[in-house]
Design an enzyme around this catalytic site. Structure first.
Site, mmCIF file in Angstrom:
data_model
loop_
_atom_site.group_PDB
_atom_site.id
_atom_site.type_symbol
_atom_site.label_atom_id
_atom_site.label_comp_id
_atom_site.label_asym_id
_atom_site.label_seq_id
_atom_site.Cartn_x
_atom_site.Cartn_y
_atom_site.Cartn_z
ATOM 1 N N GLY A 95 0.828 -1.197 0.000
ATOM 2 C CA GLY A 95 0.000 0.000 0.000
ATOM 3 C C GLY A 95 0.873 1.261 0.000
ATOM 4 N N SER A 191 4.801 -5.493 -3.442
ATOM 5 C CA SER A 191 4.579 -4.061 -3.562
ATOM 6 C C SER A 191 5.269 -3.297 -2.429
ATOM 7 C CB SER A 191 3.073 -3.772 -3.606
ATOM 8 O OG SER A 191 2.824 -2.452 -4.028
ATOM 9 N N TYR A 192 4.532 -2.526 -1.626
ATOM 10 C CA TYR A 192 5.182 -1.786 -0.544
ATOM 11 C C TYR A 192 5.686 -2.728 0.562
ATOM 12 C CZ TYR A 192 6.509 2.215 2.238
ATOM 13 O OH TYR A 192 7.260 3.133 2.947
ATOM 14 N N ASP A 396 3.414 -5.430 -15.134
ATOM 15 C CA ASP A 396 3.039 -4.434 -14.125
ATOM 16 C C ASP A 396 3.749 -3.131 -14.453
ATOM 17 O OD1 ASP A 396 2.431 -3.029 -11.775
ATOM 18 O OD2 ASP A 396 4.078 -3.957 -10.656
ATOM 19 N N HIS A 448 0.958 -6.930 -11.313
ATOM 20 C CA HIS A 448 1.483 -6.533 -10.003
ATOM 21 C C HIS A 448 1.268 -7.628 -8.963
ATOM 22 C CE1 HIS A 448 2.900 -3.505 -7.205
ATOM 23 N NE2 HIS A 448 1.859 -3.697 -6.417
#
Length: 474
Positions: A95, A191-192, A396, A448
């Site tokens: 996020g 991701s994060y 992605d 992603h």
């Protein structure tokens, strides 16, 4: 006298029968360990609309800070095959502010998928719990069902507190689940979580150095991972240009105008990003540039562009996810707000004053501290001998493969096994290179969320990672 003896004999037989029945009924299933009282309180009997399964599930809260009243929510889905012999794999979504229950558990690596009407679940045959016991952690407080009694916590959280609270969670969770105390542990995410996972791995290593009761951390694996501000952003702009998403003019303007080393972008740079997304990208899903977006009933796209804030740009949460069904995130938001689902999960027990959402905009907007680069942590953890794998879905455009390759190149690692294609079912699953201390792999045609788009390939990737074996060459 004989009658009394007969009565006594019958009573004894009855007592033995009752005791045998009780102990037989209470006995754990074959291959499962004795369950403690605290564990038992977290047991999930069955989720609404859930198919029958042969594995055990647990979920609930672990308080990580009593003073602030911060509690993190978890969901454990054990392996159906000899769970006592399998490692513990902890999954984190990014996020920052996005839920591991919404993404990892419900549309990527978990055993269940939510149906289109949000009325029930169906099985994911490529679930990673075929290989390990999966623990989905909603972190930090404010994500999903996780909460804090101090609302100010939602306005000043960041990388440091997330790592600290997640470490406290693991320590206290293992006290509740002592059968996992000496188990091999692996951290995974995307991701994060490219920040969360290495930062938590480092926190565990530092904790182990000063503690008698150690966490048996063996390694970690991250996908499409935010790694380094400068190289991530250079790599992202390059990806957009090389995949014909933006014009030559916009590409050169971005390269010449934006100072990617700065934490905060200039207004001119932000305007260029906005122009690229609004005027040149078109109605695409940035998380898989070749998949159809989730369109609303009026035909417009579900994705919206918000103000850019590096390094979280483009905002990972303000869109409907794509995949084989591009609207899966909607199903999760309906399902996990159902009172019967929350009751079955032992969730929302304190009556959180807001709806469960897949991502928290409030947390994302108020992220207080972020490491500019995770590369120094990689160097530390490589030196410590952890097994480290980094993978990239190659369609992605949010944290693209070029970004990851640019960042990893800065580690200047020695190549052990040069670049080669790896295979699943006689098809190229992607490409990989093995370095001293780190393995890099791409997953061909994945967005992603790699396991959403390529579940079979991602399960092979996970299996090879756990075994510490190179990806199959044929």
């Amino acid at each position: 006298m004989a009658m009394s003896k007969m009565k006594l004999l019958i009573t004894s037989i009855l007592l033995i029968a009752v005791y045998t029945a009780a102990t037989t009924e209470a006995a754990p299933p074959r291959g499962h360990h004795h369950i403690g009282v605290e564990e038992e309180a977290d047991r999930i009997i069955s989720l609404p609309g859930q198919p029958a399964v042969s594995f055990q599930q647990f979920s609930g809260y672990v308080t990580v800070n009593h003073l602030a009243g911060r509690a993190l929510f978890y969901w454990l889905t054990e392996s159906p095959h000899l769970p006592l012999s399998k490692p513990l794999v902890i999954w984190l979504n990014g996020g920052p502010g996005c839920s591991s229950v919404a993404y990892g558990a419900s549309e990527e690596i978990g055993p269940f998928r939510i149906n289109r009407t949000s009325s029930g679940l169906y099985l994911n045959k490529f679930s990673w719990n075929n290989e390990a016991n999966l623990l989905f952690l909603e972190t930090p407080a404010g994500v999903g069902y996780s909460y804090s009694n101090h609302s100010s916590d939602l306005f000043d959280t960041g990388d440091r507190r997330t790592a600290k609270d997640s470490l406290q969670f693991i320590i206290r969770w293992m006290n509740r689940f002592p059968r996992y105390r000496n188990r091999e542990v692996y951290l995974t995410g995307e991701s994060y979580a490219g920040h969360y996972v290495p930062q938590l791995a480092r926190a565990i290593m530092h904790y182990n150095a000063r503690s008698k009761q150690k966490i048996n951390l063996k390694g970690f694996m991250v996908g499409n991972a935010v790694t380094d501000n400068y190289y991530d952003n250079i790599g992202t702009v390059t990806y957009w240009w090389s995949h014909a998403m933006i014009s030559d003019r916009t590409y050169h303007q971005l390269i010449n105008t934006c100072d990617f080393r700065r934490q905060k972008t200039s207004n001119e740079c932000e305007s260029l990003y906005s122009y690229a997304m609004d005027q040149e990208f078109g109605n695409i899903d940035q998380y898989n540039i070749y998949a159809p977006p989730c369109n609303k009933s009026d035909g417009s796209s579900g994705a919206t562009h918000k103000t850019i804030r590096l390094p979280h740009r483009p905002h990972g949460m303000f869109r409907q996810l794509s995949g084989y069904d591009p609207c899966t995130e909607k199903y999760a938001e309906i399902y996990y707000n159902r009172p019967d689902v929350q009751k079955a999960l032992h969730a929302n027990t304190t009556g959180i004053p807001y709806k469960w959402t897949a991502c928290s905009e409030q947390l994302n907007r108020n992220w207080n501290d972020t490491d500019v680069s995770i590369l120094p942590i990689y160097r530390e953890l490589i030196a410590a001998g952890l097994r480290i794998w980094v993978f990239s879905g190659d369609v992605d455009s949010v944290v693209p493969v070029t970004a990851t390759r640019y960042a990893l190149e800065q580690l200047k690692l020695t190549t052990k096994t040069p670049w080669y294609p790896w295979y699943v079912k006689k098809q190229v699953g992607g490409w990989t290179e093995v370095y001293e201390g780190l393995t890099f792999a791409t997953v061909r045609g994945a967005g992603h969320e790699v396991p959403l788009f390529k579940p079979r390939e991602s399960l092979q990737l996970f299996r090879s990672f756990l075994r510490g074996e190179p990806l199959p060459k044929s």
